[in-house]
Motif scaffolding. Structure first.
Motif, PDB file in Angstrom:
ATOM      1  N   MET A   1       0.791  -1.287  -0.046  1.00 54.00           N
ATOM      2  CA  MET A   1      -0.085  -0.061  -0.073  1.00 54.00           C
ATOM      3  C   MET A   1       0.951   1.181   0.075  1.00 54.00           C
ATOM      4  O   MET A   1       1.786   1.350   0.741  1.00 54.00           O
ATOM      5  N   GLN A   2       0.556   2.243  -0.796  1.00 59.11           N
ATOM      6  CA  GLN A   2       1.260   3.501  -0.988  1.00 59.11           C
ATOM      7  C   GLN A   2       1.051   4.278   0.323  1.00 59.11           C
ATOM      8  O   GLN A   2      -0.193   4.122   1.146  1.00 59.11           O
ATOM      9  N   ARG A   3       2.024   5.003   0.793  1.00 58.23           N
ATOM     10  CA  ARG A   3       1.845   5.712   1.963  1.00 58.23           C
ATOM     11  C   ARG A   3       1.177   7.215   1.845  1.00 58.23           C
ATOM     12  O   ARG A   3       0.636   7.695   3.009  1.00 58.23           O
ATOM     13  N   ILE A   4       1.177   7.675   0.732  1.00 58.44           N
ATOM     14  CA  ILE A   4       0.394   8.810   0.566  1.00 58.44           C
ATOM     15  C   ILE A   4      -0.655   8.725  -0.524  1.00 58.44           C
ATOM     16  O   ILE A   4      -0.196   8.188  -1.722  1.00 58.44           O
ATOM     17  N   THR A   5      -1.925   8.909  -0.384  1.00 59.74           N
ATOM     18  CA  THR A   5      -2.883   8.468  -0.846  1.00 59.74           C
ATOM     19  C   THR A   5      -3.743   9.962  -1.422  1.00 59.74           C
ATOM     20  O   THR A   5      -4.231  10.440  -0.081  1.00 59.74           O
ATOM     21  N   PRO A   6      -4.053  10.482  -2.642  1.00 64.29           N
ATOM     22  CA  PRO A   6      -5.037  11.545  -2.786  1.00 64.29           C
ATOM     23  C   PRO A   6      -6.149  10.976  -2.137  1.00 64.29           C
ATOM     24  O   PRO A   6      -6.701  10.076  -2.359  1.00 64.29           O
ATOM     25  N   PHE A   7      -7.088  12.143  -1.359  1.00 64.23           N
ATOM     26  CA  PHE A   7      -8.310  12.011  -0.964  1.00 64.23           C
ATOM     27  C   PHE A   7      -9.268  12.853  -1.518  1.00 64.23           C
ATOM     28  O   PHE A   7      -8.906  14.086  -1.579  1.00 64.23           O
ATOM     29  N   LEU A   8     -10.469  12.387  -2.143  1.00 66.31           N
ATOM     30  CA  LEU A   8     -11.335  13.112  -3.003  1.00 66.31           C
ATOM     31  C   LEU A   8     -12.637  13.388  -2.224  1.00 66.31           C
ATOM     32  O   LEU A   8     -13.160  12.168  -1.868  1.00 66.31           O
ATOM     33  N   TRP A   9     -13.166  14.389  -2.136  1.00 63.79           N
ATOM     34  CA  TRP A   9     -14.443  14.702  -1.307  1.00 63.79           C
ATOM     35  C   TRP A   9     -15.629  14.827  -2.499  1.00 63.79           C
ATOM     36  O   TRP A   9     -15.531  15.647  -2.987  1.00 63.79           O
ATOM     37  N   TYR A  10     -16.412  13.966  -2.465  1.00 63.94           N
ATOM     38  CA  TYR A  10     -17.673  14.272  -3.265  1.00 63.94           C
ATOM     39  C   TYR A  10     -19.206  14.576  -2.545  1.00 63.94           C
ATOM     40  O   TYR A  10     -18.890  13.929  -1.253  1.00 63.94           O
ATOM     41  N   ASP A  11     -20.072  15.176  -2.898  1.00 57.37           N
ATOM     42  CA  ASP A  11     -21.024  15.212  -2.401  1.00 57.37           C
ATOM     43  C   ASP A  11     -21.701  13.933  -1.905  1.00 57.37           C
ATOM     44  O   ASP A  11     -22.039  13.486  -0.913  1.00 57.37           O
ATOM     45  N   ASP A  12     -22.036  13.157  -3.261  1.00 57.97           N
ATOM     46  CA  ASP A  12     -22.712  11.785  -2.776  1.00 57.97           C
ATOM     47  C   ASP A  12     -22.464  10.971  -4.062  1.00 57.97           C
ATOM     48  O   ASP A  12     -23.246   9.802  -4.309  1.00 57.97           O
ATOM     49  N   GLN A  13     -21.588  11.041  -4.972  1.00 54.56           N
ATOM     50  CA  GLN A  13     -21.205  10.297  -6.155  1.00 54.56           C
ATOM     51  C   GLN A  13     -19.835   9.826  -6.147  1.00 54.56           C
ATOM     52  O   GLN A  13     -19.351   9.581  -7.186  1.00 54.56           O
ATOM     53  N   ALA A  14     -19.291   9.530  -5.089  1.00 54.81           N
ATOM     54  CA  ALA A  14     -17.813   8.837  -5.056  1.00 54.81           C
ATOM     55  C   ALA A  14     -18.045   7.534  -5.947  1.00 54.81           C
ATOM     56  O   ALA A  14     -16.805   7.288  -6.428  1.00 54.81           O
ATOM     57  N   GLU A  15     -18.887   6.513  -5.642  1.00 53.88           N
ATOM     58  CA  GLU A  15     -18.909   5.337  -6.282  1.00 53.88           C
ATOM     59  C   GLU A  15     -18.947   5.661  -7.599  1.00 53.88           C
ATOM     60  O   GLU A  15     -18.458   4.858  -8.282  1.00 53.88           O
ATOM     61  N   GLN A  16     -19.838   6.393  -8.150  1.00 52.28           N
ATOM     62  CA  GLN A  16     -19.972   6.511  -9.657  1.00 52.28           C
ATOM     63  C   GLN A  16     -19.047   7.102 -10.289  1.00 52.28           C
ATOM     64  O   GLN A  16     -18.563   6.867 -11.346  1.00 52.28           O
TER      65      GLN A  16
END
Length: 157
Positions: A1-16
């Motif tokens: 597993m990589q140590r630094i991971t971009p984290f993306l914030w969505y309203d309610d469509q992260a899965e899509q």
């Protein structure tokens, strides 16, 4: 597993969004999906996070409502070797509400900024002949979607 991971914030469509991104790039996959519990804030029993991988880089996406929004201060930078690949990615990412911008930048339908850049661009912009580099730079600045042949032609004068 990589140590630094971009984290993306969505309203309610992260899965899509994750499913869409994974469909665009080879060597990409959904790694894990977690759900909100019945007593959790947000969407009870809905998707909370999606961990996914694009071309070997891991990302985490969160559904947490319209508190924060993407800006151009963070973008997904991807290179493409051919004009066909640039066209395919550009067209897919601006479809269904995305917005083209300039110099190879665009926003996808969720507001995440992307840069779709020819692999050759760095060589053109750093050409040892400053006039060639300047002509390529000026051509790039006038473009939305980058055009490899037009960048080459501009560099060549």
């Amino acid at each position: 597993m990589q140590r630094i991971t971009p984290f993306l914030w969505y309203d309610d469509q992260a899965e899509q969004a994750a499913e869409f991104y994974v469909s665009l790039f080879p060597n990409s996959r959904i790694l894990e999906t977690t759900k909100y519990g019945q007593d959790a804030p947000g969407q009870p029993a809905g998707v909370m996070t999606v961990r996914f991988e694009l071309e070997g880089v891991e990302f985490q996406a969160l559904n947490a409502g319209p508190v924060f929004h993407f800006t151009e201060a963070f973008s997904m930078f991807t290179t493409a070797d051919t004009q066909e690949e640039i066209d395919r990615l550009w067209d897919a990412l601006i479809a269904d509400g995305g917005e083209p911008s300039q110099c190879g930048w665009l926003k996808d339908r969720w507001g995440l900024s992307w840069q779709i850049v020819p692999s050759r661009l760095g060589e053109l912009l750093s050409d040892p002949d400053p006039q060639r580099a300047q002509r390529a730079t000026q051509a790039m600045l006038a473009m939305g979607k980058l055009d490899i042949a037009a960048l080459e032609a501009a560099a060549n004068g």
